[in-house]
Design a protein around this motif. Sequence first.
Motif, mmCIF file in Angstrom:
data_model
loop_
_atom_site.group_PDB
_atom_site.id
_atom_site.type_symbol
_atom_site.label_atom_id
_atom_site.label_comp_id
_atom_site.label_asym_id
_atom_site.label_seq_id
_atom_site.Cartn_x
_atom_site.Cartn_y
_atom_site.Cartn_z
ATOM 1 N N HIS A 356 0.814 -1.216 0.000
ATOM 2 C CA HIS A 356 0.000 0.000 0.000
ATOM 3 C C HIS A 356 0.851 1.273 0.000
ATOM 4 O O HIS A 356 0.430 2.309 -0.509
ATOM 5 N N VAL A 357 2.070 1.220 0.566
ATOM 6 C CA VAL A 357 2.902 2.422 0.577
ATOM 7 C C VAL A 357 3.310 2.808 -0.838
ATOM 8 O O VAL A 357 3.434 3.995 -1.168
ATOM 9 N N TYR A 358 3.480 1.826 -1.715
ATOM 10 C CA TYR A 358 3.821 2.136 -3.109
ATOM 11 C C TYR A 358 2.597 2.636 -3.875
ATOM 12 O O TYR A 358 2.726 3.460 -4.786
ATOM 13 N N VAL A 359 1.429 2.160 -3.485
ATOM 14 C CA VAL A 359 0.198 2.698 -4.067
ATOM 15 C C VAL A 359 0.006 4.146 -3.631
ATOM 16 O O VAL A 359 -0.375 5.004 -4.436
ATOM 17 N N VAL A 360 0.280 4.431 -2.356
ATOM 18 C CA VAL A 360 0.207 5.810 -1.861
ATOM 19 C C VAL A 360 1.169 6.692 -2.641
ATOM 20 O O VAL A 360 0.827 7.815 -3.046
ATOM 21 N N ALA A 384 -11.152 4.961 -3.993
ATOM 22 C CA ALA A 384 -11.681 3.739 -4.607
ATOM 23 C C ALA A 384 -10.655 3.122 -5.555
ATOM 24 O O ALA A 384 -10.489 1.894 -5.604
ATOM 25 N N ALA A 385 -9.947 3.968 -6.301
ATOM 26 C CA ALA A 385 -8.934 3.464 -7.237
ATOM 27 C C ALA A 385 -7.772 2.823 -6.482
ATOM 28 O O ALA A 385 -7.276 1.756 -6.871
ATOM 29 N N MET A 389 -6.906 -1.157 -6.710
ATOM 30 C CA MET A 389 -5.599 -1.623 -7.165
ATOM 31 C C MET A 389 -5.037 -2.666 -6.201
ATOM 32 O O MET A 389 -4.534 -3.717 -6.623
ATOM 33 N N LEU A 390 -5.136 -2.392 -4.913
ATOM 34 C CA LEU A 390 -4.639 -3.337 -3.913
ATOM 35 C C LEU A 390 -5.465 -4.622 -3.913
ATOM 36 O O LEU A 390 -4.920 -5.716 -3.756
#
Length: 405
Positions: A356-360, A384-385, A389-390
């Motif tokens: 999740h940190v890379y998604v952030v 939501a996106a 993704m996760l």
Amino acid sequence: MSHIAPTILKEDRSKSMAWRYDVAGSRDLRIDFMRGIALVMMVVAHTEVMSIFNIFTWERFGLTTGAEGFVILSGFMLGMLNRARLQKVVLLTVSWGLYQRAWKIYRVNIIIILSFLLLEYVPFINVFEVTHFTDRFSGTSWSLYPVTPQIKETWFNIVLYLQIGPHQTQILGLYIFLLLLSPFFLAMLQKGKVYGLLCLSLLVYGCWQRWPVRVTAAEFEFAFPLLAWQFIFVLGMCSGWYKEELLSFARTSAGKVTVAAMVVVALVLGFVAQNHTNPFMPSALLMHVLSAAEFNAFYHTWAAKNGLGPVRVLNDICLMVTVYLLLTWCWQPLYRLAGWFLIPLGQHSLYTFILHVYVVLAVSQFVTFDLWRQAWLTNTLVHAAALSMLWLMAKYNVAARWIPN
């Protein structure tokens, strides 16, 4: 008419039974569902825009956060699973497995820290949101990575001792130390010394509340002080170890009274939470039965977030029992509503948390993090996106070979 009433009663009972949790297999999907909720709360909190998701996740159902749920449920699973394992293997074998897991998470933590150090040198990537902590109220930011030139030995030490890194993944450092302590906790549980373990853990927690000290040099201790947070981990582990006994107790008269009292406490503290003074939440969505001064005095004295005030611990436990009870009674509609989404996240909780940190970081390249800006539709789509993704990555086990779970 005398025949109609019993028939209606039977139909109502059959309908209620049809809603109840009745899933074959040893895995308790209710726990996965709850872990999924905790992960959604953390992802929304770390993707710092104000959306509809915040209305439901930002201390709205009680004075509790996803981080507490993550720690309690991690302890619960360790207690439940290792009780069964210790019937087949010796404690040394289980301990070695826990140390290996701690070592694996430590290596992942080091990789995360170094990856952002390297990404900082990529011209078109802005790593500010993962290398800094920003107080969104005042707009003040603090660097979580050194801003002055460091000699090689200093760099080695601050990375090795987890003294730098994204604030979004600091809880991994806490988890490493809790895993290292887990063999001691399990040894006491195996010897039947659960009350001794709980008393010792409570004593350490109480001493920290009176004399807050950091026992490690790691960065996570600012947000998740080990001596305070070990308490809810131990509570979770003891609950997991004695899961079957607790479920049996809940079916007795005394157990039903206890569970009912915990539900009442959760509802009362849920009401108190509606009086929150969160400046980013629209005033119309908050209650004002308690004045701001009254709520803040209560919150910071008894329900402090980082220090885990005693009322917050009580709220954590009572709310989790209430949610578990709700999932037991209303499993079918809740599963159809959100289980399909939350359970894959819960079953890949550590995997999802690491990613999740890379998604952030990815989201921050396109969206300016700002909790004051209430662009509800846009920000809701952003959250939501990120969550989608996760979910997709967890659902299809993307890179699962290299990312631990």
